[in-house]
Design an enzyme around this catalytic site. Structure first.
Site, PDB file in Angstrom:
ATOM      1  N   SER A  18     -58.756 -27.770 -56.813  1.00 28.69           N
ATOM      2  CA  SER A  18     -59.830 -28.058 -56.084  1.00 28.69           C
ATOM      3  C   SER A  18     -60.690 -29.308 -56.786  1.00 28.69           C
ATOM      4  CB  SER A  18     -60.825 -27.032 -56.023  1.00 28.69           C
ATOM      5  OG  SER A  18     -60.266 -25.828 -55.224  1.00 28.69           O
ATOM      6  N   ILE A  19     -61.065 -30.193 -55.902  1.00 30.56           N
ATOM      7  CA  ILE A  19     -61.781 -31.311 -56.387  1.00 30.56           C
ATOM      8  C   ILE A  19     -63.155 -30.675 -57.086  1.00 30.56           C
ATOM      9  CG2 ILE A  19     -63.294 -33.334 -55.463  1.00 30.56           C
ATOM     10  CD1 ILE A  19     -61.234 -33.919 -53.406  1.00 30.56           C
ATOM     11  N   ALA A  94     -60.817 -27.481 -40.743  1.00 28.85           N
ATOM     12  CA  ALA A  94     -60.260 -27.640 -39.538  1.00 28.85           C
ATOM     13  C   ALA A  94     -59.103 -26.434 -39.004  1.00 28.85           C
ATOM     14  CB  ALA A  94     -60.043 -28.858 -39.116  1.00 28.85           C
ATOM     15  N   TYR A 156     -55.553 -36.739 -39.463  1.00 28.50           N
ATOM     16  CA  TYR A 156     -56.797 -36.614 -39.920  1.00 28.50           C
ATOM     17  C   TYR A 156     -57.589 -36.125 -38.960  1.00 28.50           C
ATOM     18  CZ  TYR A 156     -60.280 -36.234 -43.810  1.00 28.50           C
ATOM     19  OH  TYR A 156     -61.226 -35.595 -44.484  1.00 28.50           O
ATOM     20  N   LYS A 163     -66.030 -35.867 -40.744  1.00 31.13           N
ATOM     21  CA  LYS A 163     -66.578 -36.678 -41.918  1.00 31.13           C
ATOM     22  C   LYS A 163     -67.418 -37.682 -41.752  1.00 31.13           C
ATOM     23  CE  LYS A 163     -64.517 -34.609 -45.206  1.00 31.13           C
ATOM     24  NZ  LYS A 163     -65.057 -33.519 -46.339  1.00 31.13           N
ATOM     25  N   ILE A 192     -55.867 -36.467 -52.624  1.00 32.36           N
ATOM     26  CA  ILE A 192     -55.503 -35.569 -53.864  1.00 32.36           C
ATOM     27  C   ILE A 192     -54.732 -34.398 -53.134  1.00 32.36           C
ATOM     28  CG2 ILE A 192     -56.276 -34.248 -55.605  1.00 32.36           C
ATOM     29  CD1 ILE A 192     -58.623 -36.136 -55.904  1.00 32.36           C
ATOM     30  N   THR A 194     -54.358 -30.892 -52.773  1.00 33.41           N
ATOM     31  CA  THR A 194     -54.963 -29.709 -53.056  1.00 33.41           C
ATOM     32  C   THR A 194     -54.570 -28.938 -51.709  1.00 33.41           C
ATOM     33  OG1 THR A 194     -56.897 -30.287 -51.241  1.00 33.41           O
ATOM     34  CG2 THR A 194     -57.252 -31.008 -53.750  1.00 33.41           C
ATOM     35  N   LEU A 195     -55.179 -27.797 -51.730  1.00 29.47           N
ATOM     36  CA  LEU A 195     -54.730 -26.634 -50.536  1.00 29.47           C
ATOM     37  C   LEU A 195     -54.954 -27.165 -49.377  1.00 29.47           C
ATOM     38  CD1 LEU A 195     -53.119 -23.899 -50.591  1.00 29.47           C
ATOM     39  CD2 LEU A 195     -55.196 -22.738 -50.698  1.00 29.47           C
ATOM     40  N   SER A 196     -56.303 -27.663 -49.176  1.00 29.44           N
ATOM     41  CA  SER A 196     -56.753 -28.352 -48.021  1.00 29.44           C
ATOM     42  C   SER A 196     -55.863 -29.578 -47.398  1.00 29.44           C
ATOM     43  CB  SER A 196     -58.257 -28.793 -47.958  1.00 29.44           C
ATOM     44  OG  SER A 196     -59.184 -27.573 -48.228  1.00 29.44           O
TER      45      SER A 196
HETATM   46  N1  LIG Z   1     -57.802 -33.412 -51.067  1.00 29.47           N
HETATM   47  C1  LIG Z   1     -58.042 -34.653 -50.595  1.00 29.47           C
HETATM   48  O1  LIG Z   1     -57.230 -35.643 -50.748  1.00 29.47           O
HETATM   49  C2  LIG Z   1     -59.425 -35.213 -50.396  1.00 29.47           C
HETATM   50  C3  LIG Z   1     -59.983 -36.310 -50.263  1.00 29.47           C
HETATM   51  C4  LIG Z   1     -61.151 -36.663 -49.568  1.00 29.47           C
HETATM   52  C5  LIG Z   1     -62.030 -35.943 -49.703  1.00 29.47           C
HETATM   53  N2  LIG Z   1     -61.887 -34.431 -49.678  1.00 29.47           N
HETATM   54  C6  LIG Z   1     -62.829 -33.432 -49.593  1.00 29.47           C
HETATM   55  O2  LIG Z   1     -63.045 -32.683 -50.690  1.00 29.47           O
HETATM   56  C7  LIG Z   1     -63.652 -31.450 -50.236  1.00 29.47           C
HETATM   57  C8  LIG Z   1     -63.082 -30.277 -51.278  1.00 29.47           C
HETATM   58  O3  LIG Z   1     -61.469 -30.383 -50.748  1.00 29.47           O
HETATM   59  P1  LIG Z   1     -60.100 -29.978 -51.608  1.00 29.47           P
HETATM   60  O4  LIG Z   1     -59.373 -31.089 -51.286  1.00 29.47           O
HETATM   61  O5  LIG Z   1     -60.724 -29.893 -53.024  1.00 29.47           O
HETATM   62  O6  LIG Z   1     -59.709 -28.807 -51.162  1.00 29.47           O
HETATM   63  P2  LIG Z   1     -59.877 -27.006 -51.633  1.00 29.47           P
HETATM   64  O7  LIG Z   1     -59.111 -26.521 -50.667  1.00 29.47           O
HETATM   65  O8  LIG Z   1     -59.678 -26.752 -52.959  1.00 29.47           O
HETATM   66  O9  LIG Z   1     -61.583 -26.956 -51.234  1.00 29.47           O
HETATM   67  C9  LIG Z   1     -61.899 -26.961 -50.068  1.00 29.47           C
HETATM   68  C10 LIG Z   1     -62.986 -25.572 -49.972  1.00 29.47           C
HETATM   69  O10 LIG Z   1     -63.777 -25.621 -48.914  1.00 29.47           O
HETATM   70  C11 LIG Z   1     -64.021 -23.979 -48.788  1.00 29.47           C
HETATM   71  N3  LIG Z   1     -64.394 -23.579 -47.336  1.00 29.47           N
HETATM   72  C12 LIG Z   1     -63.792 -23.794 -46.186  1.00 29.47           C
HETATM   73  N4  LIG Z   1     -64.281 -23.226 -45.373  1.00 29.47           N
HETATM   74  C13 LIG Z   1     -65.441 -22.711 -45.808  1.00 29.47           C
HETATM   75  C14 LIG Z   1     -66.445 -21.615 -45.358  1.00 29.47           C
HETATM   76  N5  LIG Z   1     -66.555 -21.564 -44.202  1.00 29.47           N
HETATM   77  N6  LIG Z   1     -67.365 -21.515 -46.351  1.00 29.47           N
HETATM   78  C15 LIG Z   1     -67.500 -21.626 -47.408  1.00 29.47           C
HETATM   79  N7  LIG Z   1     -66.516 -22.502 -48.146  1.00 29.47           N
HETATM   80  C16 LIG Z   1     -65.341 -22.995 -47.184  1.00 29.47           C
HETATM   81  C17 LIG Z   1     -62.805 -23.417 -49.077  1.00 29.47           C
HETATM   82  O11 LIG Z   1     -62.783 -22.194 -49.478  1.00 29.47           O
HETATM   83  C18 LIG Z   1     -62.456 -24.389 -50.463  1.00 29.47           C
HETATM   84  O12 LIG Z   1     -63.192 -23.997 -51.657  1.00 29.47           O
HETATM   85  C19 LIG Z   1     -63.692 -31.334 -48.954  1.00 29.47           C
HETATM   86  O13 LIG Z   1     -64.739 -31.639 -48.296  1.00 29.47           O
HETATM   87  C20 LIG Z   1     -62.311 -32.253 -48.311  1.00 29.47           C
HETATM   88  O14 LIG Z   1     -62.425 -32.698 -47.022  1.00 29.47           O
HETATM   89  C21 LIG Z   1     -60.534 -34.072 -50.023  1.00 29.47           C
END
Ligand SMILES: NC(=O)c1ccc[n+]([C@@H]2O[C@H](COP(=O)([O-])OP(=O)(O)OC[C@H]3O[C@@H](n4cnc5c(N)ncnc54)[C@H](O)[C@@H]3O)[C@@H](O)[C@H]2O)c1
Length: 256
Positions: A18-19, A94, A156, A163, A192, A194-196
């Site tokens: 996770s970030i 989403a 996306y 976003k 990055i 990650t699971l998302s």
């Molecule tokens: N991974 C990438 O490439 C990337 C790039 C830019 C921005 N981001 C953003 O970074 C942030 C973290 O994502 P990530 O990539 O670390 O993935 P991640 O899956 O580790 O984190 C996403 C988090 O959102 C939480 N979540 C989702 N629905 C929820 C809800 N209803 N209530 C509470 N928590 C909820 C999940 O439990 C998880 O902890 C997100 O906003 C994502 O859009 C990710």
């Protein structure tokens, strides 16, 4: 140590990829204390094992789709840790169908869900943190966004629209929070794994394209994004609010 004595609430920890975890490492490296919130359905055994790497770190359940749940989590944070100096919003979701199908097929429910969890939750968190008097003067809120809000990025889809709403919300929130000396900004992170991110179609090829085309010819890491967050939480960024800062090795400035 730019965050010595500062308490930062990190909302959205899931696992070591996770970030949020990268930000937690950067904050602690800079002398800050971290507190977490997690989705109520998270695997707690795995999460506690991860958090045991940071002595004393606590996490509280929080469903970003519910004002009551956000309020309950913020109340517990204040009760157990006192006022805090920063909040990281690191939450997005989403429906898979809405990421796999063409954007034009996004359902009304899917559009509302992505916007609610990924964008409105920031507005609710900022408001409730104010109502609960959780934030110290000069506190800083940081959210995570992605370039898909600015340009059409394959796969996306509805998340790009969510976003865009998140980034606009940051500008409006900066005005309402600024009267109390509170700042709010977003980091537009490069992709990055990650699971998302796994939910995005052909995510692997996005990483390859960034490596080829970004001025710095590489992808970003969680901790690099975390370091930008640490700067935004610190007084070094005291003149910055309402901004979206790209931490993407320069990819967003490249043309065709
Ligand atoms: N991974 C990438 O490439 C990337 C790039 C830019 C921005 N981001 C953003 O970074 C942030 C973290 O994502 P990530 O990539 O670390 O993935 P991640 O899956 O580790 O984190 C996403 C988090 O959102 C939480 N979540 C989702 N629905 C929820 C809800 N209803 N209530 C509470 N928590 C909820 C999940 O439990 C998880 O902890 C997100 O906003 C994502 O859009 C990710």
């Amino acid at each position: 140590m730019i965050l010595q004595g500062k308490k930062i609430l990190i909302m959205g920890i899931r696992n070591k990829w996770s970030i949020a975890w990268g930000v937690a490492q950067a904050v602690t490296n800079q002398g800050g204390e971290v507190i977490f919130t997690h989705h109520p359905m998270e695997n707690m055994e795995k999460l506690h094992s991860l958090l045991s790497e940071i002595p004393g770190a606590k996490t509280y359940p929080c469903d970003a789709a519910s004002d009551e749940s956000i309020q309950e989590a913020l109340k517990l944070v204040k009760q157990n840790h006192g006022k805090i100096d920063g909040i990281l919003h690191c939450i997005a979701h989403a429906n898979t169908d809405d990421l796999r199908n063409d954007f034009i097929k996004t359902s009304r429910e899917g559009f509302a869900h992505a916007s609610d969890v990924s964008a409105y939750s920031l507005v609710a968190t900022a408001r409730l943190a104010k109502e609960e008097d959780l934030l110290n003067e000069n506190a800083s809120i940081v959210a995570l966004t992605y370039f898909g809000s600015e340009k059409v990025m394959e796969g996306y889809n509805v998340m790009g629209v969510a976003k865009a709403a998140l980034e606009a919300s940051i500008r409006y929130l900066s005005k309402d929070l600024g009267v109390d000396g509170i700042r709010i900004n977003a980091i537009s992170a490069g992709p990055i794994k990650t699971l998302s991110a796994k939910g995005i179609k052909d995510f692997g090829s996005i990483l390859d394209i960034v490596e080829q085309r970004a001025p710095l010819k590489k992808n970003v890491t969680q901790v690099e994004v975390g370091n930008v967050a640490a700067f935004l939480f610190s007084s070094l960024s005291s003149a910055i609010t309402g901004e979206v800062i790209h931490a993407d090795n320069g990819f967003s400035i490249t043309g065709a």
